[in-house]
Design a protein around this motif. Structure first.
Motif, short mmCIF file in Angstrom:
data_model
loop_
_atom_site.label_atom_id
_atom_site.label_comp_id
_atom_site.label_asym_id
_atom_site.label_seq_id
_atom_site.Cartn_x
_atom_site.Cartn_y
_atom_site.Cartn_z
N ARG A 2 0.84 -1.20 0.00
CA ARG A 2 0.00 0.00 0.00
C ARG A 2 0.87 1.25 0.00
NH1 ARG A 2 -4.86 1.02 4.40
NH2 ARG A 2 -6.26 2.11 2.96
N THR A 4 0.63 5.40 0.47
CA THR A 4 -0.15 6.57 0.83
C THR A 4 0.31 7.75 -0.02
OG1 THR A 4 -0.43 5.81 3.11
CG2 THR A 4 -0.78 8.15 2.70
N LEU A 6 0.24 11.62 -0.92
CA LEU A 6 -0.07 12.92 -0.32
C LEU A 6 -0.15 14.05 -1.34
CD1 LEU A 6 2.21 12.81 2.86
CD2 LEU A 6 -0.20 12.19 2.66
N ASP A 29 -3.57 4.80 -1.56
CA ASP A 29 -4.38 5.41 -0.51
C ASP A 29 -4.19 6.93 -0.61
OD1 ASP A 29 -5.78 6.07 1.78
OD2 ASP A 29 -4.12 5.56 3.13
N TYR A 30 -5.16 7.60 -1.21
CA TYR A 30 -5.04 9.04 -1.46
C TYR A 30 -5.39 9.86 -0.22
CZ TYR A 30 -4.60 8.03 -6.47
OH TYR A 30 -4.17 7.57 -7.68
N ARG A 31 -4.45 10.71 0.19
CA ARG A 31 -4.66 11.66 1.30
C ARG A 31 -4.18 13.04 0.84
NH1 ARG A 31 -5.18 8.75 6.23
NH2 ARG A 31 -5.87 6.64 5.68
N GLU A 45 -2.13 11.61 9.11
CA GLU A 45 -2.47 11.07 7.79
C GLU A 45 -1.66 9.83 7.44
OE1 GLU A 45 -4.88 11.79 6.00
OE2 GLU A 45 -5.48 13.86 6.36
N ILE A 46 -0.40 9.75 7.91
CA ILE A 46 0.45 8.64 7.48
C ILE A 46 0.75 7.66 8.61
CG2 ILE A 46 1.50 10.09 5.71
CD1 ILE A 46 4.03 10.20 7.42
N ALA A 49 1.55 3.90 8.02
CA ALA A 49 1.91 3.67 6.62
C ALA A 49 3.32 3.10 6.49
CB ALA A 49 1.81 4.97 5.83
N VAL A 52 5.14 6.19 1.63
CA VAL A 52 4.47 7.48 1.45
C VAL A 52 5.04 8.17 0.23
CG1 VAL A 52 4.06 9.75 2.45
CG2 VAL A 52 4.02 7.74 3.92
N CYS A 67 6.35 7.81 13.26
CA CYS A 67 5.89 6.81 12.29
C CYS A 67 6.90 5.67 12.18
CB CYS A 67 5.65 7.46 10.93
SG CYS A 67 4.47 8.82 10.95
#
Length: 314
Positions: A2, A4, A6, A29-31, A45-46, A49, A52, A67
């Motif tokens: 996956r 993410t 940004l 995974d769109y943020r 948001e992450i 994850a 990224v 993170c």
């Protein structure tokens, strides 16, 4: 796997990045709201994850510390000044980017700026739209001197294009040996020599803590020279640039990058005479967008699979 995402520019102008992601079995995974992100907003948001994809989002030591599951950060572009590389290394996070993916696109914009400024196209068009029919004398490019600060992929692409216009070209790059510049048919010169001897000067270096073009260097440019910056806004002392435009030392400046982005619309820079300004669009072409997204996804997969990435940043 996956990823993410940004940055809202990922795959915005090409289906290739999302198609390549599907081929590689990468879930996106769109943020992308409220870009660029930083601090706690970014951490939220992450969180959790592994991978990224960032644009201008600020990846600092606080983010890396918060993170622990993060394994790879991919920059959707070349410049990584928004990523704390030392903090990433300490956290065991691999950083990759996409050098050269947008080189041709930025070089195209640079030549567009050069022609617009030299031939006063923006001023002439505005005059005509205002109902006037005036004469605007500009500069013919052939025989003039073009100085290139930064002779990486973009600087080389600019030189290749400029050669076709008959410009005499000199370049400075603290990271590229003089013989490599000379092999490209370009004269290697010092920073002060390139700045002081160029009818047109274009910047293609990474940004730093202090402006590369100080007030002193700008004052050393030939009377009526033109200045182009499609790299990083922090490279130029903007107050000195305003003064040079107002005094006429510079006949024009063309900027695609600013110290503060977006620049204040009511600020003195946006009201300086003979300024051509665009909102950091250098990398925004169809092919560049396809390359940046696809190359970033491919390197993310390499890292997550335990392989060496194609474009690691140390």
């Amino acid at each position: 796997m996956r990823l993410t995402v940004l940055t809202p520019s990922f795959g915005s102008y090409s289906d290739s990045p999302s198609a390549r992601s599907a081929q590689l079995d990468i879930e996106l995974d769109y943020r992308t709201e409220n870009h660029p992100k930083s601090g706690q907003n970014l951490i939220e948001e992450i969180s959790g994850a592994e991978a990224v994809l960032v644009g201008l989002d600020r990846m600092d030591a606080e983010v890396f510390a918060a993170c622990p599951g993060l394994k790879v950060v991919a920059k959707h572009g070349a410049g990584v000044d928004n990523i704390d590389l030392a903090a990433a290394a300490e956290a065991g996070v691999t950083v990759v980017n996409t050098p050269g993916a947008n080189a041709e696109s930025v070089a195209d914009l640079t030549l567009g700026f050069l022609i617009m400024g030299a031939r006063k196209i923006r001023t002439a068009e505005s005059s005509l739209r205002d109902g006037r029919w005036e004469v605007f004398f500009g500069s013919q490019l052939s025989g003039k001197r073009l100085g290139i600060l930064g002779f990486g992929r973009i600087g080389r692409a600019v030189a290749e294009r400029a050669t076709g216009f008959g410009l005499r070209i000199a370049a400075y790059d603290p990271y590229v040996p003089d013989d490599a510049i000379a092999e490209a048919g370009v004269e290697p010169r010092s920073l002060t020599e390139v700045v002081a001897e160029s009818d047109f000067l274009t910047l293609h270096l990474p940004g730093g803590q202090e402006p590369l073009l100080s007030a002193e260097l700008i004052d050393s440019m030939p009377q009526g020279a033109g200045l182009i910056n499609a790299a990083r806004g922090g490279l130029i002392d903007e107050n000195a640039l305003i003064s040079a435009l107002e005094s006429g030392r510079l006949s024009f400046a063309a900027l695609d990058a600013f110290a503060t982005e977006p620049p204040p619309a009511d600020g003195p820079l946006m009201h300086a005479p003979n300024l051509i300004a665009t909102p950091h669009i250098g990398a925004y072409s169809d092919i560049a967008n396809a390359n940046m997204g696809s190359w970033a996804v491919e390197d993310v997969v390499r890292v997550l699979q335990g392989e060496d990435p194609r474009f690691p940043v140390s």
